[in-house]
Design a protein around this motif. Structure first.
Motif, PDB file in Angstrom:
ATOM      1  N   LEU A  57      38.603  50.628  -6.014  1.00  0.00           N
ATOM      2  CA  LEU A  57      38.680  51.047  -4.614  1.00  0.00           C
ATOM      3  C   LEU A  57      40.077  50.799  -4.073  1.00  0.00           C
ATOM      4  N   LEU A  58      40.527  51.684  -3.196  1.00  0.00           N
ATOM      5  CA  LEU A  58      41.828  51.543  -2.560  1.00  0.00           C
ATOM      6  C   LEU A  58      41.638  51.693  -1.055  1.00  0.00           C
ATOM      7  N   PHE A  59      42.040  50.687  -0.292  1.00  0.00           N
ATOM      8  CA  PHE A  59      41.889  50.689   1.165  1.00  0.00           C
ATOM      9  C   PHE A  59      43.235  50.927   1.805  1.00  0.00           C
ATOM     10  N   ASN A  60      43.286  51.872   2.744  1.00  0.00           N
ATOM     11  CA  ASN A  60      44.522  52.215   3.468  1.00  0.00           C
ATOM     12  C   ASN A  60      45.689  52.494   2.516  1.00  0.00           C
ATOM     13  N   ASP A  61      45.399  52.940   1.318  1.00  0.00           N
ATOM     14  CA  ASP A  61      46.418  53.224   0.297  1.00  0.00           C
ATOM     15  C   ASP A  61      47.321  52.027   0.009  1.00  0.00           C
ATOM     16  N   SER A  62      46.851  50.810   0.302  1.00  0.00           N
ATOM     17  CA  SER A  62      47.710  49.644   0.089  1.00  0.00           C
ATOM     18  C   SER A  62      47.002  48.423  -0.492  1.00  0.00           C
ATOM     19  N   VAL A  63      45.686  48.353  -0.428  1.00  0.00           N
ATOM     20  CA  VAL A  63      44.952  47.201  -0.949  1.00  0.00           C
ATOM     21  C   VAL A  63      43.912  47.701  -1.949  1.00  0.00           C
TER      22      VAL A  63
END
Length: 109
Positions: A57-63
């Motif tokens: 999973l990738l959150f906000n393209d940063s985490v």
């Protein structure tokens, strides 16, 4: 019983081992505008959910949140966010096999 090991080294590593006779889920409550699983994007506050095999999973393209057990089930449930349910935008739930280790890695890009 729950055994947990957490280690910080170029991200956060969480190792769980649960001893239970019942099916157990591990849940993460996430504040983010977007959640990406493979080529699918889940918007905060939408009704579009995911239930299936584990995906990074990738959150906000940063985490990034990853699990090494691709044989387990993953659910992505978008939530309302502001002023509801601790102001979180996503409930991310993973099945956890009984008496086996399951590991998660959280990294920041």
């Amino acid at each position: 019983w729950l055994h947990l090991r957490a280690e910080w080294d170029k991200g956060l590593d969480l190792d769980f081992r649960l001893i239970s006779n019942n099916r157990v889920w591990i849940a993460f409550y996430i504040q983010a505008k977007t959640c990406r699983a493979g080529n699918q994007i889940f918007e905060s506050g939408s009704l579009r959910r995911y239930q299936g095999k584990m995906e990074p999973l990738l959150f906000n393209d940063s985490v990034a949140l990853e699990c090494q057990r691709s044989d387990q089930e993953l659910q992505i449930i978008p939530l309302a966010g502001i002023n509801c349910f601790w102001n979180v935008n996503y409930l991310i739930a993973f099945t956890c096999p009984s008496d086996e280790k399951i590991s998660f890695h959280l990294s920041f890009k």
